[in-house]
Design a protein around this motif. Structure first.
Motif, short mmCIF file in Angstrom:
data_model
loop_
_atom_site.label_atom_id
_atom_site.label_comp_id
_atom_site.label_asym_id
_atom_site.label_seq_id
_atom_site.Cartn_x
_atom_site.Cartn_y
_atom_site.Cartn_z
N THR A 154 0.76 -1.29 -0.01
CA THR A 154 0.10 0.06 0.12
C THR A 154 1.07 1.31 -0.05
O THR A 154 0.49 2.20 -0.75
N ILE A 155 2.04 1.25 0.74
CA ILE A 155 2.52 2.47 0.75
C ILE A 155 3.44 2.67 -0.43
O ILE A 155 3.60 3.98 -0.92
N ASP A 156 3.72 1.57 -1.07
CA ASP A 156 4.40 1.91 -2.39
C ASP A 156 3.51 2.69 -3.58
O ASP A 156 3.76 3.55 -4.26
N ALA A 157 2.06 2.18 -3.42
CA ALA A 157 1.15 2.85 -4.20
C ALA A 157 0.88 4.20 -3.96
O ALA A 157 0.96 5.17 -4.84
N LEU A 158 0.92 4.44 -2.34
CA LEU A 158 0.71 5.86 -1.96
C LEU A 158 1.82 6.68 -2.52
O LEU A 158 1.73 7.95 -2.73
N ILE A 159 2.98 6.35 -2.42
CA ILE A 159 4.15 7.00 -2.76
C ILE A 159 4.15 7.53 -4.33
O ILE A 159 4.55 8.68 -4.42
N ALA A 160 3.95 6.58 -5.03
CA ALA A 160 3.54 6.96 -6.65
C ALA A 160 2.79 7.70 -6.68
O ALA A 160 2.74 8.75 -7.60
N ILE A 161 1.46 7.83 -6.04
CA ILE A 161 0.27 8.55 -6.07
C ILE A 161 0.65 10.02 -5.67
O ILE A 161 0.32 11.11 -6.50
N ALA A 162 1.44 10.12 -4.69
CA ALA A 162 1.81 11.20 -3.96
C ALA A 162 3.15 12.12 -5.14
O ALA A 162 3.78 13.06 -4.46
N GLY A 163 3.69 11.38 -6.04
CA GLY A 163 4.65 11.93 -6.76
C GLY A 163 6.24 11.55 -6.50
O GLY A 163 7.11 12.22 -6.92
N GLY A 164 6.28 10.57 -5.63
CA GLY A 164 7.76 10.21 -5.22
C GLY A 164 8.16 8.84 -5.94
O GLY A 164 7.45 8.31 -6.70
N GLU A 165 9.38 8.58 -5.67
CA GLU A 165 10.07 7.45 -6.10
C GLU A 165 10.33 6.60 -5.18
O GLU A 165 11.20 6.96 -4.35
N ASN A 166 9.82 5.54 -5.12
CA ASN A 166 10.41 4.32 -4.04
C ASN A 166 11.54 3.73 -4.49
O ASN A 166 11.60 2.89 -5.53
N LEU A 167 12.70 3.88 -3.91
CA LEU A 167 13.72 3.40 -3.84
C LEU A 167 13.83 1.82 -3.88
O LEU A 167 14.61 1.02 -4.34
N ALA A 168 12.94 1.21 -3.16
CA ALA A 168 13.02 -0.38 -2.83
C ALA A 168 12.17 -0.83 -4.26
O ALA A 168 10.95 -0.64 -4.47
#
Length: 282
Positions: free
Chosen positions: A185-199
């Motif tokens: 879920t947090i990976d999806a939220l990071i993308a929706i908020a415009g960030g890049e998940n490094l993992a």
């Protein structure tokens, strides 16, 4: 005159049927397995009909006082049925595997909904299905439109930041750093908020101090449960490797409420706004 009487009779029949449908809907005893599904039911205004929830259901606050049926991956079938539900709203991959079958066999109406992929589109689909089941179609449309409007506003702001902020989401439990990767879920939220998940790995994976230092995130996200496990905010520095990251050095540690993490729910716009502001502070 006969035509008039027929019209009146037809009108009264339709009115009676609608009244029965509304009465039936209003007298539901709903049990829910899935925190995001619980939030949807409450957001639609049917919270008073909920008589039991699973352990991932923690929002709104009044949910915490309802009887619990266990964790969604280890539900208590007898606990579900003991609450005498008329409707069981659940994720379709709950466990044990026979929960949905057993509840259905007990003459309980079951609405089983997809959990993955954790997308906005799936959220809208689930809101629509729950709204239809509860005869809350108008409320469902309003809820979807609110989320769409708020997310569109965030997307407009994201477009002004072509360089994505590098993010890592940590869950600290018993001295182990568990990092959230894809299909979380947090990976999806990071993308929706415009960030890049490094993992880039799937699900969760333990990282060494060296790995955290090497990946060097600009922002680190921690959930409140992890902070409690550490012993408070002032213990963040005890996470191995974190003090060597740009995120720690620049004081860019974001704390997110655990209730946002149990699936993409109707407060996704709220969570996305919080994360966006931490990724791109003014």
């Amino acid at each position: 005159m006969k035509k008039f009487v027929k019209k009146i009779s037809l009108f009264l029949l339709i009115f009676s049927i609608n009244s029965l449908i509304n009465l039936s809907s209003a007298n539901q005893r709903i049990v829910i397995a899935g925190g995001s599904l619980t939030e949807i039911v409450f957001a639609l205004g049917a919270g008073d009909e909920v008589v039991g929830v699973d352990k991932t259901s923690s929002y709104p606050e009044k949910v915490k006082q309802l009887p619990q049926i266990g964790y969604w991956k280890l539900l208590n079938i007898e606990g579900v049925l003991s609450l005498k539900p008329t409707l069981f709203i659940t994720l379709n991959d709950v466990e044990p595997d026979n929960v949905i079958e057993k509840v259905s066999e007990s003459k309980v109406d079951v609405l089983a909904l997809q959990r993955v992929p954790g997308t906005i589109e799936l959220l809208y689909e689930n809101i629509g299905k729950i709204a239809s089941k509860l005869n809350k179609q108008k409320e469902g449309e309003l809820l979807i439109n609110r989320i769409k409007t708020n997310l569109a506003d965030i997307q407009t702001k994201i477009a002004t930041h072509p360089q994505k902020t590098k993010v890592l989401s940590l869950m600290s439990m018993s001295g182990t750093n568990s990092v959230a990767g894809k299909n979380t879920t947090i990976d999806a939220l990071i993308a929706i908020a415009g960030g890049e998940n490094l993992a880039k790995h799937n699900s969760f994976k333990s990282y060494t101090a060296e790995s955290i230092i090497a990946i060097n995130p600009e922002v680190i996200i921690l959930n409140k449960y992890s902070i409690d496990q550490l012993g408070g905010l002032d213990k963040i520095a005890t996470i191995p490797g974190i003090t060597e990251t740009a995120a720690f050095k620049n004081n860019r540690i974001t704390i997110i409420d655990d209730s946002y993490l149990f699936g993409i729910g109707p407060r996704v716009d709220e969570a996305a706004k919080l994360l966006f502001q931490s990724f791109y502070p003014e």
